[in-house]
Design a protein around this motif. Structure first.
Motif, PDB file in Angstrom:
ATOM      1  N   LEU A   1       0.823  -1.210   0.000  1.00  0.00           N
ATOM      2  CA  LEU A   1       0.000   0.000   0.000  1.00  0.00           C
ATOM      3  C   LEU A   1       0.855   1.256   0.000  1.00  0.00           C
ATOM      4  N   LYS A   2       1.943   1.233   0.782  1.00  0.00           N
ATOM      5  CA  LYS A   2       2.853   2.371   0.816  1.00  0.00           C
ATOM      6  C   LYS A   2       3.482   2.601  -0.555  1.00  0.00           C
ATOM      7  N   LEU A   3       3.891   1.504  -1.186  1.00  0.00           N
ATOM      8  CA  LEU A   3       4.476   1.611  -2.520  1.00  0.00           C
ATOM      9  C   LEU A   3       3.460   2.135  -3.519  1.00  0.00           C
ATOM     10  N   LYS A   4       2.224   1.630  -3.412  1.00  0.00           N
ATOM     11  CA  LYS A   4       1.166   2.074  -4.307  1.00  0.00           C
ATOM     12  C   LYS A   4       0.885   3.566  -4.121  1.00  0.00           C
ATOM     13  N   LYS A   5       0.883   4.010  -2.860  1.00  0.00           N
ATOM     14  CA  LYS A   5       0.632   5.425  -2.578  1.00  0.00           C
ATOM     15  C   LYS A   5       1.737   6.299  -3.153  1.00  0.00           C
ATOM     16  N   LYS A   6       2.983   5.841  -3.009  1.00  0.00           N
ATOM     17  CA  LYS A   6       4.108   6.600  -3.549  1.00  0.00           C
ATOM     18  C   LYS A   6       4.029   6.685  -5.072  1.00  0.00           C
ATOM     19  N   GLN A   7       3.659   5.545  -5.726  1.00  0.00           N
ATOM     20  CA  GLN A   7       3.526   5.542  -7.181  1.00  0.00           C
ATOM     21  C   GLN A   7       2.434   6.506  -7.629  1.00  0.00           C
ATOM     22  N   GLU A   8       1.330   6.538  -6.892  1.00  0.00           N
ATOM     23  CA  GLU A   8       0.241   7.449  -7.235  1.00  0.00           C
ATOM     24  C   GLU A   8       0.664   8.900  -7.055  1.00  0.00           C
ATOM     25  N   GLN A   9       1.445   9.160  -6.006  1.00  0.00           N
ATOM     26  CA  GLN A   9       1.953  10.517  -5.803  1.00  0.00           C
ATOM     27  C   GLN A   9       2.900  10.926  -6.927  1.00  0.00           C
ATOM     28  N   ASP A  10       3.746   9.994  -7.361  1.00  0.00           N
ATOM     29  CA  ASP A  10       4.665  10.280  -8.469  1.00  0.00           C
ATOM     30  C   ASP A  10       3.897  10.558  -9.754  1.00  0.00           C
ATOM     31  N   ILE A  11       2.841   9.752  -9.996  1.00  0.00           N
ATOM     32  CA  ILE A  11       2.022   9.972 -11.191  1.00  0.00           C
ATOM     33  C   ILE A  11       1.361  11.345 -11.135  1.00  0.00           C
ATOM     34  N   ALA A  12       0.812  11.678  -9.963  1.00  0.00           N
ATOM     35  CA  ALA A  12       0.127  12.966  -9.815  1.00  0.00           C
ATOM     36  C   ALA A  12       1.090  14.135 -10.036  1.00  0.00           C
ATOM     37  N   LYS A  13       2.300  14.016  -9.495  1.00  0.00           N
ATOM     38  CA  LYS A  13       3.295  15.072  -9.654  1.00  0.00           C
ATOM     39  C   LYS A  13       3.708  15.228 -11.121  1.00  0.00           C
ATOM     40  N   SER A  14       3.971  14.088 -11.770  1.00  0.00           N
ATOM     41  CA  SER A  14       4.368  14.132 -13.188  1.00  0.00           C
ATOM     42  C   SER A  14       3.229  14.639 -14.059  1.00  0.00           C
ATOM     43  N   LEU A  15       2.002  14.236 -13.721  1.00  0.00           N
ATOM     44  CA  LEU A  15       0.838  14.628 -14.512  1.00  0.00           C
ATOM     45  C   LEU A  15       0.590  16.131 -14.405  1.00  0.00           C
ATOM     46  N   LYS A  16       0.807  16.673 -13.211  1.00  0.00           N
ATOM     47  CA  LYS A  16       0.628  18.109 -13.021  1.00  0.00           C
ATOM     48  C   LYS A  16       1.618  18.896 -13.872  1.00  0.00           C
ATOM     49  N   GLN A  17       2.872  18.436 -13.869  1.00  0.00           N
ATOM     50  CA  GLN A  17       3.899  19.102 -14.677  1.00  0.00           C
ATOM     51  C   GLN A  17       3.602  18.950 -16.163  1.00  0.00           C
ATOM     52  N   TYR A  18       3.142  17.776 -16.565  1.00  0.00           N
ATOM     53  CA  TYR A  18       2.828  17.525 -17.975  1.00  0.00           C
ATOM     54  C   TYR A  18       1.651  18.392 -18.427  1.00  0.00           C
ATOM     55  N   ASN A  19       0.636  18.536 -17.559  1.00  0.00           N
ATOM     56  CA  ASN A  19      -0.534  19.349 -17.910  1.00  0.00           C
ATOM     57  C   ASN A  19      -0.173  20.828 -18.040  1.00  0.00           C
ATOM     58  N   ASN A  20       0.786  21.262 -17.245  1.00  0.00           N
ATOM     59  CA  ASN A  20       1.221  22.665 -17.353  1.00  0.00           C
ATOM     60  C   ASN A  20       1.867  22.944 -18.704  1.00  0.00           C
ATOM     61  N   GLU A  21       2.450  21.891 -19.314  1.00  0.00           N
ATOM     62  CA  GLU A  21       3.125  22.058 -20.598  1.00  0.00           C
ATOM     63  C   GLU A  21       2.191  21.821 -21.776  1.00  0.00           C
ATOM     64  N   THR A  22       1.312  20.818 -21.674  1.00  0.00           N
ATOM     65  CA  THR A  22       0.506  20.402 -22.832  1.00  0.00           C
ATOM     66  C   THR A  22      -0.981  20.695 -22.678  1.00  0.00           C
ATOM     67  N   HIS A  23      -1.444  20.937 -21.442  1.00  0.00           N
ATOM     68  CA  HIS A  23      -2.864  21.188 -21.178  1.00  0.00           C
ATOM     69  C   HIS A  23      -3.732  20.066 -21.752  1.00  0.00           C
ATOM     70  N   LEU A  24      -3.474  18.868 -21.279  1.00  0.00           N
ATOM     71  CA  LEU A  24      -4.191  17.681 -21.740  1.00  0.00           C
ATOM     72  C   LEU A  24      -5.673  17.796 -21.417  1.00  0.00           C
ATOM     73  N   ARG A  25      -6.508  17.305 -22.309  1.00  0.00           N
ATOM     74  CA  ARG A  25      -7.952  17.323 -22.075  1.00  0.00           C
ATOM     75  C   ARG A  25      -8.255  16.559 -20.783  1.00  0.00           C
ATOM     76  N   GLY A  26      -9.063  17.151 -19.916  1.00  0.00           N
ATOM     77  CA  GLY A  26      -9.378  16.539 -18.631  1.00  0.00           C
ATOM     78  C   GLY A  26      -8.487  17.010 -17.505  1.00  0.00           C
ATOM     79  N   GLU A  27      -7.671  18.050 -17.749  1.00  0.00           N
ATOM     80  CA  GLU A  27      -6.744  18.519 -16.715  1.00  0.00           C
ATOM     81  C   GLU A  27      -7.462  19.153 -15.529  1.00  0.00           C
ATOM     82  N   THR A  28      -8.731  19.543 -15.718  1.00  0.00           N
ATOM     83  CA  THR A  28      -9.485  20.157 -14.622  1.00  0.00           C
ATOM     84  C   THR A  28     -10.175  19.132 -13.732  1.00  0.00           C
TER      85      THR A  28
END
Length: 677
Positions: A161-188
């Protein structure tokens, strides 16, 4: 009965089935139920326009149908139609569901238990106490709950569960940075919902499930989770997933020495696959697929070099001193690419695939009769399922499978032919209806004594001399620390050639004739079939394999089990200069630590793994441990790239020929890198 027999006769239509019709006649006449039944068989086919049949008529006709089924010949079932073996619990009394107990206290509810253990992954689901770590309902009785929380399954579940939580946090962090650059549909959308969609896409890509089937799973995936998007917009997540995987690999490669393995294949179009090999912090050998490049045509050596340099230096920022080895097959375009690559990476050790070279030895056997026979034999089974079934029914063994892409696959077929040679002619004679064009060609060998003699001699010689190369190839196509054992494997082949133990050839020669002169002539013919292959092997040892083989000979100094026997001195350490990435200063440090190294290997346990030994000894032998990590990057084979192509063929068939490169690359990277974690 006459109408039924006439119906069977008209269905058969060919004279080849007349015996079956006669047999059916005899069985029908011998069946008392059929002859004495109240309703004639013709009633089964009469017009029912007179009205609804009575219950007695229906029963009578059902009885007639059963009688007909009992006398008709049943088809032969395939092995795949066997009954599935289902795991069952042993018969006992009444069972209670997990997570419940008749002794559950009524004075407390699941919510109170959750509050009592705030640090545990507990929650309430459907009015029951649920453990998110173990994903199951559990009893609220305090003693049972404590036992569950102390269990190894629960502890492991918490870690996951700890590993899963960390992976989800990493995805969220990367996704936020990616959305700032590309503004992917569904970013809101809420962050958790975006992360859920990425996880679903990564699971489909990793599993190799076609993304056009994601709608079939949508109802199930949304049952207890977040809402998914339309398939078209789910595809838009692929570039982000690919970029995230590249960033993850970059972090793993930081301050690591790296080896590169590359090769090309043709699938839809020309494809170039590149794999990085390195040693992890915990002394685990890691391999990561970092690029699958689809191209319009076959690459030249210059184009391969440009693609490699672009990926290595630009995408992954590997320094000129960090790339220390390149493994590939010995195609001429790869030779040109390596010469260009060495300009940028001067410490690079070039290793042509040993396993591929050993496999090519088989192409140099001079065996015209055996090749003609084996090609016909393979054609017989590749075009007829019945041939496979009849062969297995007659011999009790399935026919060895053949693949054009699997090393020494044809030798495995040849070996089976030798072991079951006595079954071949009876099999062909008893089954005249299989392989109408291939079967006569095979029988011609048995009708011509001279041709049969040469076939047997070639068969025995290839099995005897080929076995040593087959074993060596299979021993050198793994992903483990093969640098420690490669030299010994090659030396075993050289020794086997010198010993020339040929039990099968001797048996065939003795069976052909008792005349010594005839026997010598037969042996001479067999050796003439093998000599071109042995000459090719010797030529490769003296030329293309000479430098890497010298390096692998020196690398035995990093195998603690081998050092215990070799007892090397200072001059032995100098042989490590066969590796271009070692310098004089490193060699001097190794010589200084050599006495300590020799004293530590005296009591090394034969059962301990070499990597585990180095992991434990790293602090006491820092110079040798650092050098060992470099040597472990080198591999005598490029088989790891071949496994990429196997995944490519497995996951992307004819119905996915229009898949874009980012889809193919992301799927293969996730699948391959997951298996190598």
């Amino acid at each position: 009965m006459a109408e039924v027999l006439q119906h069977l006769s008209s269905d058969s239509g060919t004279s080849g089935e007349e015996s079956d019709i006669d047999g059916n006649c005899e069985r029908f006449e011998a069946c008392d139920d059929f002859r004495n039944n109240g309703s004639s068989v013709s009633d089964e086919f009469e017009d029912q326009s007179s009205g609804v049949p009575t219950s007695s008529e229906t029963s009578s006709r059902a009885s007639s149908s059963v009688s007909i089924l009992s006398v008709l010949k049943a088809p032969t079932a395939s092995d795949l139609s066997r009954k599935r073996v289902v795991a069952r619990n042993p018969p006992r009394g009444k069972r209670k569901c997990r997570g419940t107990s008749i002794h559950d206290p009524r004075s407390i509810n699941p919510s109170q238990r959750v509050k009592e253990y705030p640090s545990e992954p507990l929650c309430v689901s459907n009015g029951k106490l649920f453990c998110r770590g173990c994903r199951e309902e559990i009893c609220i009785k305090k003693s049972s709950l404590k036992n569950h929380l102390r269990s190894s399954k629960h502890i492991k579940g918490k870690e996951m569960l700890k590993l899963k939580k960390k992976q989800e946090q990493d995805i969220a962090k990367s996704l936020k940075q990616y959305n700032n650059e590309t503004h992917l549909r569904g970013e809101t959308l809420p962050e958790s919902q975006q992360v859920f969609r990425v996880k679903v896409m990564k699971t489909f890509l990793k599993a190799g499930v076609p993304l056009n089937k994601i709608g079939m799973f949508r109802e199930l995936l949304e049952e207890n989770g977040y809402r998914l998007s339309d398939r078209r917009f789910m595809y838009d997540l692929i570039p982000f997933i690919l970029k995230e995987e590249e960033e993850r690999i970059k972090k793993e490669l930081k301050e690591k020495f790296v080896g590169i393995i590359f090769d090309g294949t043709t699938h839809v179009c020309e494809a170039l696959a590149i794999v990085f090999r390195f040693v992890g912090d915990s002394w685990t050998i890691e391999q990561r697929l970092i690029r699958v490049q689809l191209l319009a045509k076959s690459l030249t050596g210059e184009e391969i070099a440009r693609e490699l340099i672009s990926v290595i230096s630009t995408t992954f920022s590997i320094g000129s001193s960090s790339l220390i080895a390149a493994m590939r097959d010995r195609a001429s375009v790869n030779n040109v690419a390596i010469r260009t690559l060495k300009i940028v990476y001067p410490n690079l050790l070039d290793v042509g695939c040993f396993a591929h070279t050993l496999d090519l030895v088989g192409n140099h056997f001079k065996i015209p009769n055996l090749l003609e026979f084996v090609n016909c034999w393979l054609m017989l089974f590749s075009h007829s399922v019945k041939s496979k079934f009849v062969w297995k029914e007659q011999t009790g063994k399935a026919m060895a499978s053949f693949s054009n892409t699997r090393w020494w696959s044809k030798w495995e077929v040849i070996n089976q032919l030798l072991l079951q040679f006595a079954d071949i002619q009876p099999f062909l004679l008893k089954n005249p209806d299989i392989g109408p064009s291939t079967r006569p060609k095979l029988l011609d060998f048995f009708r011509d004594p001279q041709k049969l003699k040469y076939l047997k001699l070639e068969l025995a010689a290839v099995v005897d001399y080929g076995e040593m190369f087959v074993k060596a190839t299979y021993n050198l196509e793994g992903d483990g620390p093969l640098a420690f054992t490669c030299y010994d494997v090659i030396q075993e082949v050289i020794s086997a050639i010198q010993v020339a133990n040929t039990p099968n050839l001797r048996a065939i020669v003795n069976d052909l004739s008792t005349n010594k002169a005839v026997q010598q002539q037969a042996i001479a013919y067999a050796k003439s079939c093998i000599e071109p292959a042995l000459e090719y092997f010797q030529h490769q040892l003296a030329n293309s394999l000479k430098c890497p083989l010298a390096a692998f000979k020196a690398s035995r100094l990093f195998n603690p089990h081998k050092v215990k026997l070799l007892k090397p001195d200072a001059s032995s350490v100098d042989t490590l200069l066969s590796f271009p990435f070692f310098n004089e200063n490193e060699i001097m440090l190794l010589k200084q630590e050599l006495p300590t190294y020799l004293s530590k290997v005296l009591d090394v346990d034969d059962s301990i793994d070499s990597l585990e030994w180095w992991k434990v000894s790293e602090t006491s032998l820092p110079a040798w441990a650092a050098a060992a990590k470099k040597v472990l990057v080198v591999q005598p084979t490029s088989a790891s790239v071949e496994r990429v192509f196997s995944l490519l063929n497995l996951n992307f068939g004819d119905q996915q020929q229009s898949s874009l490169q980012d889809y193919i690359e992301a799927s293969l990277m996730l699948r391959y890198n997951c298996c190598n974690d």
